[in-house]
Each structure stands twice: as structure tokens, then as C-alpha cells.
Design an enzyme around this catalytic site. Structure first.
Site, PDB file in Angstrom:
ATOM      1  N   SER A 187       0.661  -1.108   0.170  1.00  0.00           N
ATOM      2  CA  SER A 187       0.208   0.009   0.033  1.00  0.00           C
ATOM      3  C   SER A 187       0.900   1.467  -0.013  1.00  0.00           C
ATOM      4  O   SER A 187       0.308   2.308  -0.382  1.00  0.00           O
ATOM      5  CB  SER A 187      -1.161   0.010   1.047  1.00  0.00           C
ATOM      6  OG  SER A 187      -0.469  -0.335   2.500  1.00  0.00           O
ATOM      7  N   HIS A 215      -5.695  -2.940  -2.668  1.00  0.00           N
ATOM      8  CA  HIS A 215      -5.277  -2.005  -3.690  1.00  0.00           C
ATOM      9  C   HIS A 215      -5.515  -2.735  -5.124  1.00  0.00           C
ATOM     10  O   HIS A 215      -5.041  -1.861  -6.028  1.00  0.00           O
ATOM     11  CB  HIS A 215      -3.765  -1.433  -3.741  1.00  0.00           C
ATOM     12  CG  HIS A 215      -3.930  -0.767  -2.247  1.00  0.00           C
ATOM     13  ND1 HIS A 215      -4.445   0.658  -1.959  1.00  0.00           N
ATOM     14  CD2 HIS A 215      -3.393  -1.055  -1.228  1.00  0.00           C
ATOM     15  CE1 HIS A 215      -4.254   1.130  -0.986  1.00  0.00           C
ATOM     16  NE2 HIS A 215      -3.556   0.170  -0.169  1.00  0.00           N
ATOM     17  N   LYS A 246     -12.147   1.574  -1.478  1.00  0.00           N
ATOM     18  CA  LYS A 246     -10.865   1.969  -2.464  1.00  0.00           C
ATOM     19  C   LYS A 246     -11.631   2.113  -3.948  1.00  0.00           C
ATOM     20  O   LYS A 246     -12.615   2.864  -4.358  1.00  0.00           O
ATOM     21  CB  LYS A 246      -9.839   1.280  -2.191  1.00  0.00           C
ATOM     22  CG  LYS A 246      -9.222   1.603  -0.915  1.00  0.00           C
ATOM     23  CD  LYS A 246      -8.115   0.927  -0.452  1.00  0.00           C
ATOM     24  CE  LYS A 246      -7.525   1.373   0.929  1.00  0.00           C
ATOM     25  NZ  LYS A 246      -6.805   0.263   1.820  1.00  0.00           N
TER      26      LYS A 246
HETATM   27  C1  LIG Z   1      -7.025   0.001   3.162  1.00  0.00           C
HETATM   28  C2  LIG Z   1      -6.536  -1.320   3.328  1.00  0.00           C
HETATM   29  C3  LIG Z   1      -7.048  -1.886   4.383  1.00  0.00           C
HETATM   30  C4  LIG Z   1      -8.177  -1.585   5.176  1.00  0.00           C
HETATM   31  O1  LIG Z   1      -9.377  -1.644   4.643  1.00  0.00           O
HETATM   32  P1  LIG Z   1     -10.356  -0.603   5.329  1.00  0.00           P
HETATM   33  O2  LIG Z   1     -11.716  -1.208   4.399  1.00  0.00           O
HETATM   34  O3  LIG Z   1     -10.016   0.735   4.735  1.00  0.00           O
HETATM   35  O4  LIG Z   1     -10.674  -0.801   6.547  1.00  0.00           O
HETATM   36  C5  LIG Z   1      -6.363  -3.428   4.447  1.00  0.00           C
HETATM   37  N1  LIG Z   1      -5.304  -3.714   3.893  1.00  0.00           N
HETATM   38  C6  LIG Z   1      -4.673  -2.804   2.902  1.00  0.00           C
HETATM   39  C7  LIG Z   1      -3.615  -3.308   2.197  1.00  0.00           C
HETATM   40  C8  LIG Z   1      -5.248  -1.574   2.705  1.00  0.00           C
HETATM   41  O5  LIG Z   1      -4.667  -0.848   1.967  1.00  0.00           O
END
Ligand SMILES: *Cc1c(COP(=O)(O)O)cnc(C)c1O
Length: 408
Positions: A187, A215, A246
Site C-alpha cells: 500500500s 489496492h 477503494k
Molecule cells: C485500506 C487497506 C485495508 C483496510 O481496509 P479498510 O476497508 O479501509 O478498513 C487493509 N489492507 C490494505 C492493504 C489496505 O490498503
């Protein structure tokens, strides 16, 4: 005593340029936004900070579906899924997600969660307790690290991408139940895990592979089905976690896996059981978002994203080559996450502040989110950006280089 302690902590944060602060957005998520300044006066920014990779967070079709979902299902779910909060809208979405992942996760069933953080907690505490050994990449997302600590099995962390060291750990492991867990797209760097090699390792060592595709889902692979689709990997040993806040533009997350794994999560996942189900209207909106993502519009948006990524990387490489003394480095990433590594915390903050003054919103990411001395600008692109937006960012960065000028 507590307040003195907190004051001391705060001063230490300030001294090491680690203070975090929030911005108040006065308009919906999108490339062009108004955000509130310190003095309360909103100003216009070009946003390179969101994870809204396909530009669906404020897409009229998704917004309309959310409104329709609210008219049909009301505002709240009223209870957890196992009590009375599980609606047809949730069930339909789970079916759609399972079908989408089924080519890569045979016989996949899917389970919705309120967030990726909660999905990861449920996965590792349910599957990774007791007899199990968890093997985790050191650059995995914080939620996976927390989840691994909360699981009462043993978590071993291997240096980023070092599958040789992972294999040595697996060779030494005497526990029969083994879980390898990795971000699919890291990330803060945007690089991909070598999932084919990880799956081969898992098969050789009778381990299961848990993939966090926060992602990659919506961004990579046919129909945006994610990183498994990108690599065209198929195995019963795969446990897939994708997030829906996302690229999918709404909120929530899901796990797609063998039905026995899904059942174990329903029966024992505390962050599934002991929390109110996401509002059904969100599930309804997510079905609309999924239809866009997997259809022609999604494909066109992914093509636009690829064009923007190539243009940004080309222009950033040019900037760095022009002024090597700046010490800037561009991470190796083919995804919408493009890190410009600056090194020093204060320098990264100063760069972000200069960009913000020029109307560009690019977050500085500092330790402990990233390793010490790798503070960076985390530039994220969205299909809603234009090539002109990328040029504006490049021009502003050029003006910030020590040897830079305003006419790069
Ligand atoms: C954003 C993210 C999460 C968490 O997801 P949310 O739905 O925002 O709680 C988990 N793992 C990764 C790699 C992320 O980038």
C-alpha cells in the site's frame, strides 16, 4: 499523570516531525476538491491523495443506487448479520462477489465485512490461532500486522519479498497448519507481491495463501477482478480479501474462499459476529459499483488509469534524472500508487506543504507507516484525473527541486 504523559508523547512526535493531522473536505471525493484550511477558509486542491482509483466514489450511477438503496432498505441494518441484520441486498452482493472471484478461487463463497481492517482481523484470528503458524511479509498493511498479533498462533515476519527467507522459515516450521499472508499490492510502495512464487511455496509446504488485495481489486486483471486475475492464478489454497472502499468507491470488504473457510468465519470471526451489519443501502450501491467496475465503463477507466500511470512515471523519471542531487527516488510500481521517496521526514513534510500551497494535495507518509529514512510523497492516481492534472503535479514538483525552476 495521563495528561503529562500525553504531552510528553506529543512533544516527541513534534520533534521527529511525526504529527498527523486531518483535513476537512468541503466537497465530495474527487480530483478537484475544496478543503478547509487551518483558518477555516476552504481552498481548491487537486487531489492525489485518495484511493478512489476508478473515480467511482462520487459516480452518479453509484450515488443514485445508494439513494435508491436507502429508499428501499432504510438507513440502517439494525443488527449484526447473525442476529437480524442480514438482508437480501447483502446476500445478492455476496453472490456477485463470489461469482467474480470463482475463476480463481474454485467454488468460492464470499462474506461481506464492514471494513478491510475487520475482515483481516476475522481471517487471522479465526484461521491463525492455536496450532497455526502465520508467515507475513514485513511490509504488510497495519491491519494484517494487528490481526496477526491478536491471533494467538505464532506470527513470523519475513523481510519484504524475501521468499528465500520465507522458505527457510517454512522448512523449520513444525506446526501442521501454515498460513502465508501478504498484501497483493503493497500500500505504500505500489509494488506487487510475487503471488505465483508464493502460491508455489504454499503448495510445496502445505500452506494456505491469504491475499489482501485492497489496492488490486477493481484495478488489476480482467473485469478488475484483482491481482489473482492479473496473474491468472487458481487454487483452492487461496483466500482472497478485497476491500470495497477503494476502487469500488463505497465502503466495506469481503473475503472470497472455500466454503469451509467462509463458514469458519461466520461461526467464529469475532469482528464479523459482534458488529452491526453494514447498511443494506451500501450493499445495494456496491452492486451498482460492481456492475460498472466489471463492465465496459470499468475497462475504459482502467485504460485511462494505465495512460496516466505511464505519463506520471515518464515525467517523474525525467525530473529525477535532471537533478540527481535531489536524492528523490521513484518506487518500482505499475499501479496507481506511485511513491516519490524523499528520505527525511521534515523534507517530505516540507515538500507536501509546498505542493499544498500550490493547490496540490499529496500526502507525506512517514515512519512508522513506512521504514525510517524512506519518508515519501504517496501519489495516487484515479481514472478521474486527466493528463493535464498530471502535468500540473509535475510542474509543481519541478519547481520544488533544489536545482529546479518553474519551466521544466
Ligand atoms: C485500506 C487497506 C485495508 C483496510 O481496509 P479498510 O476497508 O479501509 O478498513 C487493509 N489492507 C490494505 C492493504 C489496505 O490498503
Amino acid at each position: 499523570m495521563l495528561l503529562q504523559h500525553l504531552t510528553r508523547q506529543r512533544l516527541e512526535r513534534e520533534a521527529s516531525a511525526r504529527v498527523r493531522r486531518r483535513r476537512v473536505a468541503d466537497t465530495p471525493c474527487g480530483p478537484r476538491q475544496l478543503i478547509g484550511g487551518d483558518e477555516g477558509s476552504a481552498h481548491a486542491v487537486l487531489n492525489f491523495a485518495s484511493n478512489d482509483y476508478l473515480g467511482l466514489a462520487n459516480h452518479p450511477t453509484v450515488v443514485a443506487a445508494l439513494a435508491e438503496g436507502a429508499r428501499r432498505w432504510g438507513a440502517g441494518s439494525g443488527a449484526s448479520h447473525l442476529v437480524s441484520g442480514h438482508s437480501r441486498a447483502h446476500a445478492v452482493l455476496e453472490g456477485e462477489l463470489a461469482s467474480l472471484l470463482a475463476p480463481w478461487v474454485p467454488d468460492a463463497h464470499a462474506l461481506l465485512f464492514c471494513s478491510g481492517y475487520m475482515a483481516n482481523l476475522a481471517l487471522l484470528t479465526t484461521l491463525g490461532g492455536g496450532e497455526a503458524a502465520i508467515f507475513a511479509d514485513k511490509l504488510n498493511h497495519a491491519s494484517l500486522i494487528d490481526a496477526g498479533l491478536l491471533a494467538d498462533g505464532r506470527m513470523r515476519r519475513y523481510p519484504h519479498g524475501r521468499l528465500d527467507l520465507l522458505e527457510a522459515m517454512l522448512n523449520e516450521c513444525s506446526q501442521p497448519l501454515r498460513l502465508i499472508v501478504t498484501d497483493a499490492v503493497f500500500s505504500m510502495d505500489g509494488d506487487l507481491a510475487d503471488l505465483p512464487a508464493l502460491l508455489a511455496l504454499a503448495e510445496r509446504h502445505d500452506a494456505w495463501l491469504i491475499i489482501d488485495d485492497a489496492h488490486g481489486f477493481g484495478v488489476l486483471g480482467t473485469h478488475g477482478a484483482g491481482t489473482l486475475a492479473h496473474y491468472d492464478l487458481r487454487s483452492e489454497r487461496l483466500i482472497y480479501m478485497g476491500t470495497l472502499g477503494k476502487a469500488a468507491g463505497v465502503a466495506g470488504a469481503f473475503v472470497a474462499a472455500h466454503p469451509a473457510v467462509i463458514d469458519a468465519l461466520v461461526q467464529g470471526g469475532r469482528s464479523y459476529i459482534y458488529t452491526t451489519a453494514m447498511p443494506p443501502a451500501l450493499a445495494h450501491a456496491l452492486s451498482a459499483s460492481l456492475a460498472l467496475m466489471t463492465g465496459e465503463e470499468g475497462a475504459a477507466r482502467r485504460r485511462q488509469l494505465a495512460t496516466l500511470i505511464a505519463a506520471l512515471r515518464d515525467r517523474l523519471s525525467g525530473l529525477i534524472a535532471r537533478d540527481p542531487a535531489s536524492g528523490w527516488q521513484l518506487g518500482i510500481s505499475a499501479t496507481p500508487i506511485q511513491p516519490l521517496i524523499v528520505g527525511d521526514n521534515t523534507a517530505a513534510l516540507a515538500l507536501a506543504a509546498t505542493l499544498e500551497a500550490a493547490g496540490l494535495w499529496v500526502p507525506a507518509i512517514r515512519p512508522p507507516t513506512v521504514p525510517v529514512n524512506t519518508a515519501r510523497l504517496r501519489i495516487t492516481l484515479s481514472a478521474a484525473h486527466t493528463l493535464d492534472d498530471v502535468e500540473r503535479l509535475i510542474d509543481a514538483l519541478a519547481a520544488c527541486q533544489p536545482g529546479g525552476n518553474h519551466h521544466a
